[in-house]
Design a protein around this motif. Structure first.
Motif, PDB file in Angstrom:
ATOM      1  N   PHE A 151       0.807  -1.213   0.000  1.00 53.91           N
ATOM      2  CA  PHE A 151       0.000   0.000   0.000  1.00 53.91           C
ATOM      3  C   PHE A 151       0.842   1.266   0.000  1.00 53.91           C
ATOM      4  CE2 PHE A 151      -4.591  -1.157   1.293  1.00 53.91           C
ATOM      5  CZ  PHE A 151      -4.617  -2.127   0.307  1.00 53.91           C
ATOM      6  N   ASP A 152       2.106   1.196   0.420  1.00 49.59           N
ATOM      7  CA  ASP A 152       2.958   2.377   0.292  1.00 49.59           C
ATOM      8  C   ASP A 152       3.223   2.667  -1.185  1.00 49.59           C
ATOM      9  OD1 ASP A 152       4.518   0.099  -0.032  1.00 49.59           O
ATOM     10  OD2 ASP A 152       6.242   0.890   1.043  1.00 49.59           O
ATOM     11  N   LEU A 170     -10.445  -3.309  -4.980  1.00 43.88           N
ATOM     12  CA  LEU A 170      -9.728  -3.975  -3.889  1.00 43.88           C
ATOM     13  C   LEU A 170      -9.923  -5.478  -3.991  1.00 43.88           C
ATOM     14  CD1 LEU A 170      -8.208  -4.010  -1.154  1.00 43.88           C
ATOM     15  CD2 LEU A 170     -10.453  -3.772  -0.044  1.00 43.88           C
ATOM     16  N   ASP A 171      -8.823  -6.203  -4.163  1.00 37.51           N
ATOM     17  CA  ASP A 171      -8.861  -7.663  -4.210  1.00 37.51           C
ATOM     18  C   ASP A 171      -8.353  -8.209  -2.878  1.00 37.51           C
ATOM     19  OD1 ASP A 171      -7.815 -10.448  -4.635  1.00 37.51           O
ATOM     20  OD2 ASP A 171      -8.602 -10.106  -6.646  1.00 37.51           O
ATOM     21  N   GLU A 180      -0.709  -7.432   3.205  1.00 40.51           N
ATOM     22  CA  GLU A 180      -1.522  -6.381   3.813  1.00 40.51           C
ATOM     23  C   GLU A 180      -2.576  -7.002   4.731  1.00 40.51           C
ATOM     24  OE1 GLU A 180      -0.841  -3.287   3.591  1.00 40.51           O
ATOM     25  OE2 GLU A 180       0.632  -3.338   1.974  1.00 40.51           O
ATOM     26  N   ASN A 181      -2.646  -6.508   5.962  1.00 43.85           N
ATOM     27  CA  ASN A 181      -3.583  -7.027   6.955  1.00 43.85           C
ATOM     28  C   ASN A 181      -5.003  -6.657   6.566  1.00 43.85           C
ATOM     29  OD1 ASN A 181      -5.077  -7.635   9.304  1.00 43.85           O
ATOM     30  ND2 ASN A 181      -3.282  -7.260  10.597  1.00 43.85           N
ATOM     31  N   LEU A 182      -5.891  -7.641   6.499  1.00 35.90           N
ATOM     32  CA  LEU A 182      -7.264  -7.387   6.078  1.00 35.90           C
ATOM     33  C   LEU A 182      -8.122  -6.744   7.168  1.00 35.90           C
ATOM     34  CD1 LEU A 182      -8.235 -10.528   3.950  1.00 35.90           C
ATOM     35  CD2 LEU A 182      -7.222  -8.362   3.215  1.00 35.90           C
ATOM     36  N   VAL A 185      -7.911  -3.126   6.172  1.00 35.08           N
ATOM     37  CA  VAL A 185      -7.514  -2.873   4.789  1.00 35.08           C
ATOM     38  C   VAL A 185      -8.418  -1.859   4.094  1.00 35.08           C
ATOM     39  CG1 VAL A 185      -8.822  -4.770   3.729  1.00 35.08           C
ATOM     40  CG2 VAL A 185      -6.703  -3.989   2.665  1.00 35.08           C
ATOM     41  N   VAL A 186      -9.699  -1.869   4.413  1.00 31.85           N
ATOM     42  CA  VAL A 186     -10.623  -0.932   3.776  1.00 31.85           C
ATOM     43  C   VAL A 186     -10.308   0.495   4.191  1.00 31.85           C
ATOM     44  CG1 VAL A 186     -13.025  -0.189   3.657  1.00 31.85           C
ATOM     45  CG2 VAL A 186     -12.463  -2.604   3.429  1.00 31.85           C
ATOM     46  N   ASP A 187     -10.109   0.708   5.487  1.00 32.50           N
ATOM     47  CA  ASP A 187      -9.786   2.061   5.960  1.00 32.50           C
ATOM     48  C   ASP A 187      -8.486   2.560   5.349  1.00 32.50           C
ATOM     49  OD1 ASP A 187     -12.054   2.182   7.520  1.00 32.50           O
ATOM     50  OD2 ASP A 187     -11.034   1.581   9.371  1.00 32.50           O
TER      51      ASP A 187
END
Length: 260
Positions: A151-152, A170-171, A180-182, A185-187
């Protein structure tokens, strides 16, 4: 919340969608491993009518060979052409967007150049009137020099293309396999992109941070199904399962039951 699937039968996506109870339908318009311009879809009129009536929400996935970040002219330039052609073809079937993977540069190359290549493509297309449908950039699972695995890296890409109203897909399998921690992940995705236009809700056949993109049905992978449901609920976007075909109907029914 509308829930559906990527259907394997591209000639009659609506019939395939009906079989598995999908309200959202994603499909290819050409060989996903090929470079050819997509032909006119034989059911374009029926697909547009279904989308217009609200009977189905349609998305088109671009071919996997597309790599808009590439420093290789023989890959990047045809990729640009293919994305433009697929966006135009997606508009003819009433699609709400075209999903495109973030792409990558090769080992030893500067990822910043890949970001610049994305920015140049969007800027040029904006000068020419924009894309025929929104382009939804999808996070990917592997590659140290990928534009949208970590995400960086996604944040750097969005700094370059966000002004052009790019969309985001978003997959969950890709995020999990990409490390990436789910849980949040949305936030974190929304903090970067400001939006989630589509969720690819897939379990993973592999362990966390594996960098392997192997989808599993919701109840048979290494991700807790409750966590997948939580991602859907938090995202508040249309959901497409790209899971193995034999379990897609069950996946859709499970999500409908849990999400209401």
């Amino acid at each position: 919340m509308r829930i559906g699937a990527h259907v394997r039968e591209d000639i009659d996506p609506l019939a395939s969608a009906e079989k598995c109870g999908a309200e959202v339908v994603q499909f290819f318009l050409a060989d996903p491993q090929g470079w050819k311009k997509p032909p006119a879809h034989p059911m374009a009129e029926q697909l547009r009518a279904a989308a217009s009536a609200g009977d189905a929400t349609l998305f088109v996935h671009s071919p996997y060979v597309v790599n808009l970040a590439s420093t290789n002219n023989r890959i990047r330039i045809p990729s640009r052409k293919l994305v433009t052609q697929h966006a135009e073809a997606a508009a003819t079937v009433g699609a709400a967007g075209l999903i495109v993977h973030g792409g990558h540069v090769t080992a030893g190359e500067d990822p910043a150049v890949g970001v610049q290549n994305w920015q140049k493509f969007f800027a040029r297309q904006a000068d020419e009137g924009g894309f025929a449908v929104p382009i939804l950039i999808e996070n990917t699972a592997g590659g140290d020099n990928a534009m949208a695995r970590r995400f960086d890296a996604l944040a750097r890409l969005w700094d370059a293309v966000g002004e052009f109203d790019a969309g985001f897909c978003l997959d969950t399998c890709h995020a999990f396999a990409g490390g990436e921690n789910l849980v949040d992940v949305v936030d974190r995705a929304k903090a970067i992109t400001g939006r989630i236009d589509l969720v690819h809700l897939n379990n993973s056949r592999d362990e966390f941070n594996s960098a392997r993109d192997r989808h599993a049905n919701i109840d048979s992978g290494t991700i807790d199904p409750d966590q997948l449901v939580a991602v859907c609920a938090a995202a508040g976007a249309p959901v497409v399962v790209e899971t193995p075909a034999e379990g897609q109907a069950s996946d859709i029914a499970f999500l409908r039951e849990r999400l209401g």
